[in-house]
Design a protein around this motif. Structure first.
Motif, PDB file in Angstrom:
ATOM      1  N   UNK A   1       0.906  -1.213   0.067  1.00  0.00           N
ATOM      2  CA  UNK A   1      -0.141   0.167  -0.111  1.00  0.00           C
ATOM      3  C   UNK A   1       1.070   1.138   0.053  1.00  0.00           C
ATOM      4  N   UNK A   2       0.610   2.206  -0.777  1.00  0.00           N
ATOM      5  CA  UNK A   2       1.188   3.366  -0.926  1.00  0.00           C
ATOM      6  C   UNK A   2       0.670   4.398  -0.224  1.00  0.00           C
ATOM      7  N   UNK A   3       1.152   4.782   1.141  1.00  0.00           N
ATOM      8  CA  UNK A   3       0.353   6.072   1.975  1.00  0.00           C
ATOM      9  C   UNK A   3       0.373   7.239   1.244  1.00  0.00           C
ATOM     10  N   UNK A   4      -0.627   8.190   1.332  1.00  0.00           N
ATOM     11  CA  UNK A   4      -0.342   9.494   1.178  1.00  0.00           C
ATOM     12  C   UNK A   4       0.339  10.209   2.146  1.00  0.00           C
ATOM     13  N   UNK A   5       0.925  11.460   1.702  1.00  0.00           N
ATOM     14  CA  UNK A   5       1.707  12.015   2.844  1.00  0.00           C
ATOM     15  C   UNK A   5       1.281  12.408   4.213  1.00  0.00           C
ATOM     16  N   UNK A   6       0.089  12.566   4.101  1.00  0.00           N
ATOM     17  CA  UNK A   6      -0.509  13.068   5.526  1.00  0.00           C
ATOM     18  C   UNK A   6      -1.003  11.688   6.357  1.00  0.00           C
ATOM     19  N   UNK A   7      -0.656  10.527   5.871  1.00  0.00           N
ATOM     20  CA  UNK A   7      -0.824   9.306   6.610  1.00  0.00           C
ATOM     21  C   UNK A   7       0.279   8.951   7.325  1.00  0.00           C
ATOM     22  N   UNK A   8       1.451   9.356   6.913  1.00  0.00           N
ATOM     23  CA  UNK A   8       2.588   9.179   7.550  1.00  0.00           C
ATOM     24  C   UNK A   8       2.754   9.908   8.946  1.00  0.00           C
ATOM     25  N   UNK A   9       3.461   9.433   9.909  1.00  0.00           N
ATOM     26  CA  UNK A   9       3.588   9.916  11.091  1.00  0.00           C
ATOM     27  C   UNK A   9       5.011   9.876  11.536  1.00  0.00           C
ATOM     28  N   UNK A  10       5.812  11.172  11.963  1.00  0.00           N
ATOM     29  CA  UNK A  10       7.127  11.108  12.159  1.00  0.00           C
ATOM     30  C   UNK A  10       7.558  10.526  13.594  1.00  0.00           C
TER      31      UNK A  10
ATOM     32  N   UNK B   1      14.107  -2.803  23.114  1.00  0.00           N
ATOM     33  CA  UNK B   1      13.128  -3.065  22.225  1.00  0.00           C
ATOM     34  C   UNK B   1      13.277  -3.975  20.934  1.00  0.00           C
ATOM     35  N   UNK B   2      14.672  -4.422  20.634  1.00  0.00           N
ATOM     36  CA  UNK B   2      14.899  -5.315  19.630  1.00  0.00           C
ATOM     37  C   UNK B   2      15.104  -4.471  18.435  1.00  0.00           C
ATOM     38  N   UNK B   3      15.090  -5.019  17.217  1.00  0.00           N
ATOM     39  CA  UNK B   3      15.477  -4.604  16.103  1.00  0.00           C
ATOM     40  C   UNK B   3      14.346  -3.767  15.345  1.00  0.00           C
ATOM     41  N   UNK B   4      14.432  -3.201  14.281  1.00  0.00           N
ATOM     42  CA  UNK B   4      13.359  -2.278  13.736  1.00  0.00           C
ATOM     43  C   UNK B   4      12.390  -3.453  13.049  1.00  0.00           C
ATOM     44  N   UNK B   5      12.684  -4.475  12.521  1.00  0.00           N
ATOM     45  CA  UNK B   5      11.714  -5.279  11.763  1.00  0.00           C
ATOM     46  C   UNK B   5      10.873  -5.991  12.838  1.00  0.00           C
ATOM     47  N   UNK B   6      10.925  -5.693  14.070  1.00  0.00           N
ATOM     48  CA  UNK B   6       9.925  -6.402  15.057  1.00  0.00           C
ATOM     49  C   UNK B   6       9.046  -5.386  15.525  1.00  0.00           C
ATOM     50  N   UNK B   7       7.886  -5.735  15.599  1.00  0.00           N
ATOM     51  CA  UNK B   7       6.764  -4.578  15.957  1.00  0.00           C
ATOM     52  C   UNK B   7       7.220  -4.254  17.458  1.00  0.00           C
ATOM     53  N   UNK B   8       7.526  -4.854  18.588  1.00  0.00           N
ATOM     54  CA  UNK B   8       7.978  -4.422  19.644  1.00  0.00           C
ATOM     55  C   UNK B   8       8.702  -3.080  19.680  1.00  0.00           C
ATOM     56  N   UNK B   9       9.682  -2.991  18.690  1.00  0.00           N
ATOM     57  CA  UNK B   9      10.365  -1.821  18.443  1.00  0.00           C
ATOM     58  C   UNK B   9       9.533  -0.522  18.315  1.00  0.00           C
ATOM     59  N   UNK B  10       8.548  -0.666  17.552  1.00  0.00           N
ATOM     60  CA  UNK B  10       7.844   0.417  17.109  1.00  0.00           C
ATOM     61  C   UNK B  10       6.871   0.724  18.080  1.00  0.00           C
ATOM     62  N   UNK B  11       6.141  -0.100  18.693  1.00  0.00           N
ATOM     63  CA  UNK B  11       5.220  -0.017  19.806  1.00  0.00           C
ATOM     64  C   UNK B  11       6.063   0.582  21.030  1.00  0.00           C
ATOM     65  N   UNK B  12       7.146   0.374  21.178  1.00  0.00           N
ATOM     66  CA  UNK B  12       7.832   0.995  22.255  1.00  0.00           C
ATOM     67  C   UNK B  12       8.284   2.446  21.962  1.00  0.00           C
ATOM     68  N   UNK B  13       8.486   2.670  20.530  1.00  0.00           N
ATOM     69  CA  UNK B  13       8.663   4.012  19.860  1.00  0.00           C
ATOM     70  C   UNK B  13       7.425   5.093  20.350  1.00  0.00           C
ATOM     71  N   UNK B  14       6.342   4.289  20.130  1.00  0.00           N
ATOM     72  CA  UNK B  14       5.027   4.881  20.281  1.00  0.00           C
ATOM     73  C   UNK B  14       4.665   5.515  21.758  1.00  0.00           C
ATOM     74  N   UNK B  15       5.254   4.751  22.524  1.00  0.00           N
ATOM     75  CA  UNK B  15       5.134   4.745  24.062  1.00  0.00           C
ATOM     76  C   UNK B  15       6.392   5.545  24.513  1.00  0.00           C
TER      77      UNK B  15
END
Length: 328
Positions: free
Chosen positions: A73-82, A314-328
């Motif tokens: 899926x190709x997100x639109x620019x406003x769908x991305x979050x920094x 949190x482990x490497x970037x290809x693990x979901x836990x890495x990104x979940x931790x970044x969100x928190x």
């Protein structure tokens, strides 16, 4: 149809990723939440109770999927979050032409782990054979190669039709089949519409506004320069054969940003992010409970979440836990 099983040396995360992308699983369990549950069950089938429970807790954070024609899926620019990560632009049509061809044709096939032939491999031509193929007298060899491919393909079809078991193609074979289809189609079009001296004249300028012609993109493998032609065929520049990368209208806008999450309102998770796994292949990682608000502004909730998911490591970037931790 039998459910996929974890290979002997395959870790549980890799199996869930493969299981989620499995063609049989997608057909039998189109609902992703149900498919995740089945894949986790298969991944922990031979685990002790505590190990299985720990893995299920880990999977609460999310999971990774191999890229397929269905989930790209190709997100639109406003769908991305920094999320404060270093990002990278990735062009599916250029980097994964086999996958992109599947997406373009809406086929449910995907591939990764393509391994080019190495010197010494049985099917790799030696230097003398390669020179012969490229010489002016190589037309006879080209015919021999086409005949050989025809014979091998017929043998494959015959074997598949007579086998009592359904063959589950490995990922790298699907990728090679996709690439082969593109190359054979180009040769087919070249022979079907062959007109001596025609092909160099087919090149069109990038500023050509005549939309009555179909435009096809070909890339110089050495310089990276892209040329546009009005019809498919075999084209060369400075003695180098150009690589077909797609129709002009489709080649544009098929880029995604790596390491930059985007929201997925339709689920199955709150976010998804494209990133590279340990092998350098781009995968899509899904994370975040769509039914739960992130309450990191509440110190107690934030501390509890980060402790439960071991966010200090949190482990490497290809693990979901890495990104979940970044969100928190």
């Amino acid at each position: 149809m039998p459910l996929p099983k974890k290979n002997k040396d395959e870790n549980k995360d890799s199996f869930v990723s493969r299981c989620m992308s499995n063609e049989t699983m997608k057909k039998e369990y189109p609902d992703e939440k149900q498919r995740v549950a089945i894949c986790i069950q298969q991944a922990t089938a031979n685990c002790e109770a505590i190990e299985g429970a720990d893995f299920e807790l880990q999977m609460e954070a999310g999971y990774a999927e191999e890229l397929t024609a269905d989930n790209f899926y190709v997100p639109s620019e406003n769908e991305y979050e920094d999320f404060g990560e270093q990002t990278e632009e990735w062009d599916c049509a250029k980097e994964r032409p086999g996958l992109w061809e599947n997406i373009r044709k809406k086929k449910e096939r995907e591939g990764k782990n393509y391994k080019p032939a190495k010197p010494g491999d049985p099917d790799r031509p030696d230097k003398d054979a390669w020179k012969k193929a490229q010489s002016s007298g190589g037309d006879e060899m080209a015919l021999e190669q086409i005949q050989k491919m025809h014979d091998q393909l017929m043998e494959i079809v015959t074997r598949l039709q007579t086998m009592s078991l359904d063959v589950e193609f490995q990922d790298w074979t699907k990728d090679m089949i996709s690439k082969a289809e593109i190359y054979v189609q180009n040769v087919y079009d070249f022979v079907k519409y062959y007109e001596p001296g025609k092909y160099e004249d087919e090149y069109t300028n990038e500023d050509d506004d005549d939309e009555s012609y179909a435009k096809f993109k070909y890339e110089d493998p050495k310089t990276g320069e892209v040329y546009t032609y009005r019809r498919q065929g075999i084209y060369e520049k400075d003695g180098r054969r150009l690589t077909y990368v797609g129709q002009a209208a489709e080649y544009q806008g098929k880029k995604v940003t790596l390491n930059k999450p985007f929201r997925t309102p339709k689920g199955p998770k709150k976010f998804a992010v494209y990133t590279k796994n340990e092998s350098g292949n781009v995968v899509i990682v899904r994370f975040g409970d769509p039914n739960m608000k992130i309450k990191k502004n509440i110190p107690e909730r934030r501390k509890s979440f980060r402790a439960r998911h071991n966010c200090d490591n949190p482990g490497p970037k290809w693990k979901a836990r890495y990104w979940s931790c970044k969100a928190w």
